[in-house]
Design a protein around this motif. Structure first.
Motif, PDB file in Angstrom:
ATOM      1  N   TYR A   1      22.373 -29.681  48.660  1.00  9.77           N
ATOM      2  CA  TYR A   1      23.527 -30.525  48.343  1.00  9.77           C
ATOM      3  C   TYR A   1      23.223 -31.992  48.639  1.00  9.77           C
ATOM      4  CZ  TYR A   1      28.269 -32.397  48.500  1.00  9.77           C
ATOM      5  OH  TYR A   1      29.400 -33.158  48.286  1.00  9.77           O
TER       6      TYR A   1
ATOM      7  N   THR B   1      23.256 -35.069  46.030  1.00  7.87           N
ATOM      8  CA  THR B   1      24.278 -36.118  46.136  1.00  7.87           C
ATOM      9  C   THR B   1      23.763 -37.426  46.721  1.00  7.87           C
ATOM     10  OG1 THR B   1      25.038 -35.282  48.289  1.00  7.87           O
ATOM     11  CG2 THR B   1      26.178 -34.460  46.308  1.00  7.87           C
ATOM     12  N   LYS B   2      22.733 -37.360  47.560  1.00  7.39           N
ATOM     13  CA  LYS B   2      22.231 -38.571  48.225  1.00  7.39           C
ATOM     14  C   LYS B   2      20.782 -38.895  47.886  1.00  7.39           C
ATOM     15  CE  LYS B   2      25.459 -38.235  52.050  1.00  7.39           C
ATOM     16  NZ  LYS B   2      26.261 -39.423  52.046  1.00  7.39           N
TER      17      LYS B   2
ATOM     18  N   ASN C   1      31.417 -34.061  52.673  1.00  2.00           N
ATOM     19  CA  ASN C   1      32.100 -33.122  51.792  1.00  2.00           C
ATOM     20  C   ASN C   1      33.387 -32.681  52.483  1.00  2.00           C
ATOM     21  OD1 ASN C   1      32.798 -30.291  50.918  1.00  2.00           O
ATOM     22  ND2 ASN C   1      31.151 -30.693  49.451  1.00  2.00           N
TER      23      ASN C   1
ATOM     24  N   THR D   1      26.997 -34.680  54.861  1.00  2.00           N
ATOM     25  CA  THR D   1      27.391 -34.373  53.483  1.00  2.00           C
ATOM     26  C   THR D   1      28.590 -35.188  53.013  1.00  2.00           C
ATOM     27  OG1 THR D   1      28.943 -32.588  54.044  1.00  2.00           O
ATOM     28  CG2 THR D   1      26.618 -31.969  53.639  1.00  2.00           C
TER      29      THR D   1
END
Length: 125
Positions: free
Chosen positions: A47, A51-52, A70, A68
């Motif tokens: 993840y 995303t990064k 998230n 995260t």
């Protein structure tokens, strides 16, 4: 981002998640919890890569979860600190310590990891 690395991490996270179930069927809860920890750790790293663009080179689940950003995962983890502690213990203990885990610890941990992997879009069901 390396799409190949992302796919490999995601694939391994799913594999370890399913492997934990097979271990639990054999009542090998120490190994099943280790596999759950690996599933979560690799899912978090997949993840973060997506995303990064990268992920920290750490095994610390709390750090990875916080990194995260998230919201779904943070809500899930907020009151499940004890499950994260069990998973961390299983990761370290699988190599260095002998500790017996219960089916209840496994079931609670699996439920948490399933929810976390759903939050991260690593698994759908």
């Amino acid at each position: 981002m390396s799409q190949d690395l992302f796919n490999k991490l995601k694939e391994r996270a799913r594999y370890f998640f399913e492997e934990s179930r097979r271990d639990a069927l054999n009542k090998a809860y120490d190994i099943s919890l280790f596999h759950l920890e690996q599933a979560l750790q690799l899912g978090l790293k997949a993840y973060l890569l997506k995303t990064k663009g990268d992920f920290p080179k750490t095994h610390d689940l709390n750090l990875l979860i916080n990194y995260t950003c998230n919201d779904c995962l943070k809500r899930l983890a907020k009151n499940k600190w004890y499950v994260i502690s069990i998973l961390t213990d299983a990761y370290i203990g699988s190599r260095y310590l002998l500790r017996n885990y219960t089916e209840t610890e496994y079931r609670k941990s699996r439920k948490f990891v399933r929810g976390a992997l759903k939050c991260l879009n690593i698994i759908e069901d």
